[in-house]
Design an enzyme around this catalytic site. Sequence first.
Site, PDB file in Angstrom:
ATOM      1  CG  HIS A 164       7.051   0.096  -0.745  1.00 28.36           C
ATOM      2  ND1 HIS A 164       8.371   0.456  -0.896  1.00 28.36           N
ATOM      3  CD2 HIS A 164       6.985  -1.210  -1.090  1.00 28.36           C
ATOM      4  CE1 HIS A 164       9.068  -0.588  -1.296  1.00 28.36           C
ATOM      5  NE2 HIS A 164       8.251  -1.619  -1.431  1.00 28.36           N
ATOM      6  CG  ASP A 169       2.813   9.782   2.164  1.00 32.90           C
ATOM      7  OD1 ASP A 169       2.849   8.664   1.632  1.00 32.90           O
ATOM      8  OD2 ASP A 169       2.369  10.802   1.599  1.00 32.90           O
ATOM      9  CG  ASP A 216       5.432  -7.726  -3.587  1.00 34.46           C
ATOM     10  OD1 ASP A 216       4.441  -7.123  -3.120  1.00 34.46           O
ATOM     11  OD2 ASP A 216       5.553  -8.959  -3.521  1.00 34.46           O
ATOM     12  CD  GLU A 270       4.287  -3.362   0.168  1.00 36.55           C
ATOM     13  OE1 GLU A 270       5.002  -3.591   1.150  1.00 36.55           O
ATOM     14  OE2 GLU A 270       4.343  -4.018  -0.896  1.00 36.55           O
TER      15      GLU A 270
HETATM   16  O1  9MR Z   1       0.707  -7.869   5.167  1.00 34.63           O
HETATM   17  C1  9MR Z   1       1.815  -8.636   5.556  1.00 34.63           C
HETATM   18  C2  9MR Z   1       2.054  -8.447   7.032  1.00 34.63           C
HETATM   19  O2  9MR Z   1       0.970  -8.969   7.764  1.00 34.63           O
HETATM   20  C3  9MR Z   1       3.362  -9.128   7.446  1.00 34.63           C
HETATM   21  O3  9MR Z   1       3.647  -8.808   8.785  1.00 34.63           O
HETATM   22  C4  9MR Z   1       4.491  -8.674   6.543  1.00 34.63           C
HETATM   23  C5  9MR Z   1       5.818  -9.333   6.854  1.00 34.63           C
HETATM   24  O4  9MR Z   1       5.772 -10.680   6.612  1.00 34.63           O
HETATM   25  O5  9MR Z   1       4.178  -8.938   5.188  1.00 34.63           O
HETATM   26  C6  9MR Z   1       3.027  -8.249   4.748  1.00 34.63           C
HETATM   27  O6  9MR Z   1       2.781  -8.611   3.446  1.00 34.63           O
HETATM   28  C7  9MR Z   1       3.652  -8.134   2.456  1.00 34.63           C
HETATM   29  C8  9MR Z   1       4.081  -9.347   1.664  1.00 34.63           C
HETATM   30  O7  9MR Z   1       4.902 -10.151   2.452  1.00 34.63           O
HETATM   31  C9  9MR Z   1       4.750  -8.986   0.349  1.00 34.63           C
HETATM   32  N1  9MR Z   1       3.945  -8.068  -0.403  1.00 34.63           N
HETATM   33  C10 9MR Z   1       3.624  -6.877   0.311  1.00 34.63           C
HETATM   34  C11 9MR Z   1       2.855  -7.194   1.564  1.00 34.63           C
HETATM   35  C12 9MR Z   1       2.403  -5.931   2.291  1.00 34.63           C
HETATM   36  O8  9MR Z   1       3.424  -5.233   2.889  1.00 34.63           O
END
Ligand code: 9MR
Length: 853
Positions: free
Chosen positions: A662, A710, A331, A719
Amino acid sequence: MGALIAGLVAAPTAGAAEGPEQITNGDFSAGTAPWWWTANSSAAVVDGELCADVPAGTTNPWDAIIGQDGIDLLAGEGYELSFTAHATTPVTIRTTVQMAVEPWTAEHLSTDRITTEPQTFSHTFTAKADNDAAQLGFQTGGHAEAYTLCLDDVSLTGGAEPPVYQPDTGSPVRINQVGYLTEGPKSGTFVTEAPQPLAWTLKAPDGSTAATGTTKVFGEDPTSRQHVHTFDFSRITKAGEGYTVTIAGETSEPFSIGDDLYARLRSDALAYFYHNRSGIEIDADLVGEEYARPAGHLNAAPNQGDGDVPCQPGVCDYTLDVRGGWYDAGDHGKYVVNGGISVAQVMATYERTLTAENADGEPLGDGRLRVPERGNGTPDILDEAAWQLDFLMKMQVPAGEELAGMAHHKVHDEKWTGLPMLPHQDPQKRLLHPPSTAATLNLAAAGAQCARLFRQYDAAFADRCLTAATTAWQAALAHPEVYANPNDNVGGGAYEDNDVTDEFYWAAAELFVTTGQDDYRRHVLDSPLHGDADKVFPRGGMWWGGTAGLGALSLATVENDLTAAELATVRSMVTSAADRYAADAQAAAYGVPYAPEDNRYVWGSNSGVLNNMVVLGVAHDLTGEAKYRDALLGGLDYLLGRNPLNQSYVTGYGERDSHNQHHRHWAHQLNPSLPNPAPGSVAGGPNVDIQDPVAQIKLRGCAPAMCYIDDIESWATNEITINWNAPLAWVASYVDDLGASGAPDPDPAACKVSYTSDRWNGGFTSRVTVVNTGTEAISPWELTWSFADDQRITHHWSSRITQTGQEVTARPASWNGTIPPGGSVAFGFNGTSGGRAADPTAFKLNGGTCALG
Ligand code: 9MR
């Protein structure tokens, strides 16, 4: 008010209501995927429902649709379809379950009168034909007026259980698909039901048998629920590319054995950060045409830009210029929580080269990495860190404001954007979210580390960092319990964190290391975490919500004013955590130093693996104990293919690499004109909670270490983020430093070799002198090298020489077994050669690198 029940329930169809659910994410709790809608209706999840803005003036019902594809229908089976809906004006829509392609034959078709009150509709039907890719569609077009339709609890039950996804895991022989360090441990895993040990064969690049042995029966592996064996070929130390292991007729992917396998990974893992910079054009000269792109989130349309960003309503009445920094992940959000740990680990990659004896700063230095600041006299890795540090400081609440000195938790889009989307195309409004104690302490910690590392290169920047850090620290003390809202997750992640004890420990430690001031030291020593290895270094790894370990690692490695006893406490936290990770690696079927409780591989599990590897690497730097190095390398093997999916999780590394992670603009899977992620991007990895719909469809019931796919839409398993690539950079740097020996070299200055040759047609004479440049006698000695060409030694003097293939070992004759300090031994030999017989340039004395000179 509860939903009314509407719609006719036809004659009951056997078993329909109790049948398996065929709709994925029907309650929209996992966002909008895999739902789709026609381009004329924009849709989003609002208050837990999917709401679509249907345009005015369409002709046919099917001119506007919200749908889901890929539904499996079986002929003769009964189904029950139900959903709740309401609209801003009463409308009639068509609901169909039909073929997704021409002739669009419908198995179910109803007209449903939607009112402004939520109603639940329920329909049953019996499928007439098999269709494994049917479509559920809400056809909302054909109305003169525009309206908004909201849907919830969409369900289609009946038929058979959706098919179980069988990932293609390739060969059951699992190895590190990049390769093994020449002198390092080398093991693999074989998936088999066989109850007895099996023979393995290591094939050399030329197809000949390099070694054989038998596997060890491991038994049932709880992380994969597979029965496996392990095998070990550590004793093979001949470098080469294209080795394979064959067991019971199954052959592994090819791999290398070598000294210099990870230099490119070090540089690629760090290039990730430049690629994901916000507010600057990404230059083709640095990354190639494919990855070049315009600057994102400057104030050029359609971007609304980060130059002048307001707060969420009611949060503040100022705007901030928060251009720059790194995008967090797939994002376009920029988060201070998470941004802080990421830049800290990039800085730690550099700082290790100042503190660890065998770490080499040169590959991170000025002119060595892909950053536009190369040539400015500052190490490139610090230039990269500065880009993010500058952004973190811009997120600080200005003096004179109510929460002055605190840091805003995050800045991101007002609403989630779709994929693919390049940063400069993002049309969303950007907003600052409320300050939090966690963000403030991230700034304090990273700012303090910045101050000490930049001092010699840019004193003004170092001063700015230190002021930001100390101001943040004071603000955190004044507001110690301001937490981010866990539900503030529209348009960006929440990064909620209701325990900041660890951030306090981390920030106090960094401020103490940098300033030596006693109040910071008191905070460290008084913290409930101090001395508690299990809490500071959790079994599942340090992470953005658990950062105390970063502080402990700095205290353990960077010179500071703790007393010897206090330092011993810190170091023993590091070594006892490393002992635990090493034991976990030893006990694991796939050799990975990651054993979270109940095998709960979490979101970003690969970063748990990597962060445990960082702790092992520091323990190895501190003690030199090989078990830490070996467990770290076990983690590397796991990440690069020795795992239950036979997957290399790092793009561009290994035969079966993740490459559809992602990400909004590395979205090749969605748009072939866009690139895949750049090499050196590590996927989040297996996640038992499979929060995204793709994972939910495909990975239902997955074993913990196999909950990964994947696919670009699997944001919960696939991601890529700055906080995962940062420990990858640390680890790649460590492993590259480890290089040839697989163990720290003895003082490289302790010996020198001179090597000269006279050549004639078909033969040569070489003379070798080894000088002891150290202060202690070397006794006995053993010099090894390898010939690049076809030299064969035929006759030697003043030493005993053995040659196997191209590998040569020279040992003392009876009289010259000791080389005194400052003394030397000389020996020589004759040989034959059909070719150019180039002199070797790399030598090892008793296993350590000996300089040529
Ligand atoms: O890395 C984060 C993970 O520990 C959490 O469980 C998750 C849900 O809150 O969010 C992950 O972080 C994401 C973030 O919220 C938005 N940008 C992408 C991050 C990686 O997936």
